[in-house]
Scaffold this motif. Structure first.
Motif, PDB file in Angstrom:
ATOM      1  N   LEU A 169     -10.376 -33.360   5.978  1.00  0.00           N
ATOM      2  CA  LEU A 169      -9.246 -32.906   7.152  1.00  0.00           C
ATOM      3  C   LEU A 169      -8.123 -32.307   6.766  1.00  0.00           C
ATOM      4  O   LEU A 169      -7.709 -31.296   7.271  1.00  0.00           O
ATOM      5  N   ALA A 170      -7.263 -32.768   5.485  1.00  0.00           N
ATOM      6  CA  ALA A 170      -6.082 -32.219   5.011  1.00  0.00           C
ATOM      7  C   ALA A 170      -6.408 -30.921   4.351  1.00  0.00           C
ATOM      8  O   ALA A 170      -5.603 -30.057   4.637  1.00  0.00           O
ATOM      9  N   LEU A 185      -6.701 -28.469   7.397  1.00  0.00           N
ATOM     10  CA  LEU A 185      -5.211 -28.513   7.938  1.00  0.00           C
ATOM     11  C   LEU A 185      -4.322 -27.264   7.155  1.00  0.00           C
ATOM     12  O   LEU A 185      -3.680 -26.499   7.831  1.00  0.00           O
ATOM     13  N   HIS A 214      -3.876 -30.190  15.998  1.00  0.00           N
ATOM     14  CA  HIS A 214      -5.230 -30.602  15.833  1.00  0.00           C
ATOM     15  C   HIS A 214      -5.549 -31.866  16.314  1.00  0.00           C
ATOM     16  O   HIS A 214      -4.978 -32.939  15.750  1.00  0.00           O
ATOM     17  N   ALA A 268      -5.304 -41.649   5.675  1.00  0.00           N
ATOM     18  CA  ALA A 268      -3.965 -40.964   5.558  1.00  0.00           C
ATOM     19  C   ALA A 268      -3.518 -40.750   3.951  1.00  0.00           C
ATOM     20  O   ALA A 268      -3.096 -39.839   3.600  1.00  0.00           O
ATOM     21  N   ALA A 317      -5.372 -38.176   2.624  1.00  0.00           N
ATOM     22  CA  ALA A 317      -5.089 -36.845   3.104  1.00  0.00           C
ATOM     23  C   ALA A 317      -3.783 -36.442   2.378  1.00  0.00           C
ATOM     24  O   ALA A 317      -3.446 -35.353   2.061  1.00  0.00           O
ATOM     25  N   TRP A 355       1.769 -32.246   8.507  1.00  0.00           N
ATOM     26  CA  TRP A 355       1.803 -33.530   8.714  1.00  0.00           C
ATOM     27  C   TRP A 355       0.424 -34.033   9.274  1.00  0.00           C
ATOM     28  O   TRP A 355      -0.099 -33.286  10.107  1.00  0.00           O
ATOM     29  N   LEU A 356       0.135 -35.217   8.856  1.00  0.00           N
ATOM     30  CA  LEU A 356      -1.215 -35.862   9.331  1.00  0.00           C
ATOM     31  C   LEU A 356      -0.982 -37.261   9.742  1.00  0.00           C
ATOM     32  O   LEU A 356      -0.438 -38.064   8.906  1.00  0.00           O
ATOM     33  N   ASP A 411       3.154 -36.651   5.068  1.00  0.00           N
ATOM     34  CA  ASP A 411       3.378 -35.322   4.972  1.00  0.00           C
ATOM     35  C   ASP A 411       3.301 -35.009   3.440  1.00  0.00           C
ATOM     36  O   ASP A 411       2.904 -35.865   2.465  1.00  0.00           O
ATOM     37  N   ILE A 445      -6.588 -39.183  15.277  1.00  0.00           N
ATOM     38  CA  ILE A 445      -6.048 -38.246  13.914  1.00  0.00           C
ATOM     39  C   ILE A 445      -5.096 -37.033  14.573  1.00  0.00           C
ATOM     40  O   ILE A 445      -6.216 -36.392  15.458  1.00  0.00           O
ATOM     41  N   GLY A 464      -3.099 -33.587  13.474  1.00  0.00           N
ATOM     42  CA  GLY A 464      -2.630 -32.886  12.183  1.00  0.00           C
ATOM     43  C   GLY A 464      -1.641 -31.682  12.930  1.00  0.00           C
ATOM     44  O   GLY A 464      -2.001 -31.103  13.947  1.00  0.00           O
ATOM     45  N   ARG A 511       0.460 -28.020  11.206  1.00  0.00           N
ATOM     46  CA  ARG A 511       1.274 -27.122  10.272  1.00  0.00           C
ATOM     47  C   ARG A 511       1.925 -26.275  10.888  1.00  0.00           C
ATOM     48  O   ARG A 511       1.714 -25.628  11.708  1.00  0.00           O
TER      49      ARG A 511
END
Length: 410
Positions: free
Chosen positions: A284-285, A288, A297, A321, A324, A335-336, A356, A403, A405, A407
């Motif tokens: 996921l990261a 993102l 997201h 997390a 990520a 940030w997530l 982050d 979750i 996200g 940017r």
């Protein structure tokens, strides 16, 4: 004063959780679908107290008596006694609650209507065991299931075979009284057979031998003592009406609405995030980092963590997390957030974390190694040092995990 990205994501998460609060969802349903007196209430799960308050608000004096059990630390003051029991591992209080449930059910008059409120955690909080299986063995089995990396459906497939109230057996116990079941869905696909291990729901799978491949001998031995379950066409299910009042999709839509109110474009990701938490977090990261700037997201799901023999502090959201954060390291504009909607990520009091690009640096400066923390299932220690843990306390709901996200522009 402008609100920064971290505060915005926390606000969006809070809106998602509020939209699926058990009090509001049950009250809203019962206002539009009233149940005539006399009503006898059974509420089991982490959101049991919130859901019971919703029933009280909607039905008032029509509720003649109630049986309520929730996780320790989640009890609220109600007009009826509230029991607390062990979660995620059942304990002696879970067995005592099971006995009390049998006694309560026996006292419900034939003319009574039964309102059953189910939410996440119900499988551990109340139990009635068959002969040949004791609490020690039950805890051993649950400990193995929790460490195995199996998803909730696979775990509950075992649990319901070792119970006198799960797998439709509570419906059998309460028959022939009419039953309305209201549930907050905490499982993939919102499957009533899996929510709370399906105490009110017919399950044809229980009529077939269990697939014991990959199960340790002590689990197979216990399964040999499993009681028969009612057939899918059993008379007891004809008096059961079952409705789901809150889902993960409801929470995702509420998160999206909150993000739009804050001025963001929104991408509601259709994927149900599952599988290994660390792998999901890294994936996921990476996505993102390649996404359009400014859009929030929104994902939902429930991942798993395979635990080592001596796991540290943390849960699946904290592992996701932290994994990520390793990918986001050095990026100042991303940030997530990953958090459990019930406010409790694994056996911790933390809901999850908001990481982050500086998370890894902050934790490393405190003398910790992120890769080692992930390997030890100890993400919580690292994220505490980096200042990224989220605490919400009990939320009155449980629709798995959210979750988020974001940017921003460089």
């Amino acid at each position: 004063m402008p609100v920064g990205p971290r505060q915005r994501l926390l606000e969006i998460f809070g809106s998602a959780v509020a939209a699926v609060n058990g009090h509001a969802c049950v009250r809203r349903y019962l206002h539009t679908h009233p149940v005539a007196a006399p009503v006898y209430l059974i509420a089991i799960g982490k959101a049991a107290c919130a859901m019971a308050r919703g029933a009280q608000d909607a039905l008032g004096a029509a509720v003649r008596d109630a049986f309520i059990v929730t996780k320790r630390g989640y009890a609220e003051d109600l007009p009826w006694p509230v029991r607390v029991a062990g979660h995620p591992l059942p304990d002696e209080a879970s067995i005592e609650a099971g006995t009390a449930l049998l006694e309560f059910s026996a006292r419900i008059p034939a003319a009574g209507r039964v309102l059953v409120l189910l939410s996440g955690g119900a499988s551990a909080l109340v139990e009635v065991l068959p002969d040949g299986v004791d609490l020690k063995r039950l805890r051993e089995i649950n400990r193995w299931l929790l460490a195995s990396g199996r998803d909730i459906a696979a775990c509950n497939r075992i649990r319901k075979r070792l119970s006198l109230i799960k797998g439709g057996r509570l419906a059998e116990l309460l028959a022939p009284r009419p039953i309305l079941g209201l549930a907050i869905a905490d499982v993939p696909g919102d499957d009533p057979r899996v929510i709370g291990s399906g105490p009110l729901t017919a399950d044809a799978d229980l009529q077939r031998p269990v697939d014991s491949s990959g199960l340790p001998d002590f689990v197979r031995e216990a399964l040999a003592h499993g009681p028969p379950a009612p057939a899918p066409d059993a008379e007891c299910f004809r008096q059961v009406r079952y409705e789901i009042v809150a889902t993960l999709e409801d929470a995702k839509r509420a998160a999206a609405q909150a993000a739009r109110k804050l001025g963001h474009e929104v991408v509601i990701e259709p994927e149900f995030v599952s599988g290994a938490a660390a792998a999901a977090g890294a994936r996921l990261a990476r996505g993102l980092l390649q996404s359009a700037a400014g859009a929030v997201h929104v994902w939902g799901g429930e991942t798993t963590v395979r635990l080592p023999e001596a796991p540290g502090r943390g849960g699946r959201n904290q592992s996701l997390a932290l994994a990520a954060a390793l990918v986001l390291r050095g990026h100042e504009n991303v940030w997530l957030l990953a958090a459990a909607t019930d406010g409790s990520d694994g056996p911790t009091e933390d809901a999850g974390a908001l990481v982050d690009g500086g998370t890894i640096g902050r934790g490393t400066d405190a003398g910790l190694d992120a890769d080692e923390s992930l390997a030890r299932a100890d993400a919580g220690e690292f994220l505490e040092a980096s200042g990224d843990l989220i605490q919400t306390g009990p939320t009155g709901t449980n629709v798995m995990d959210i979750i988020l996200g974001l940017r921003t522009k460089d």
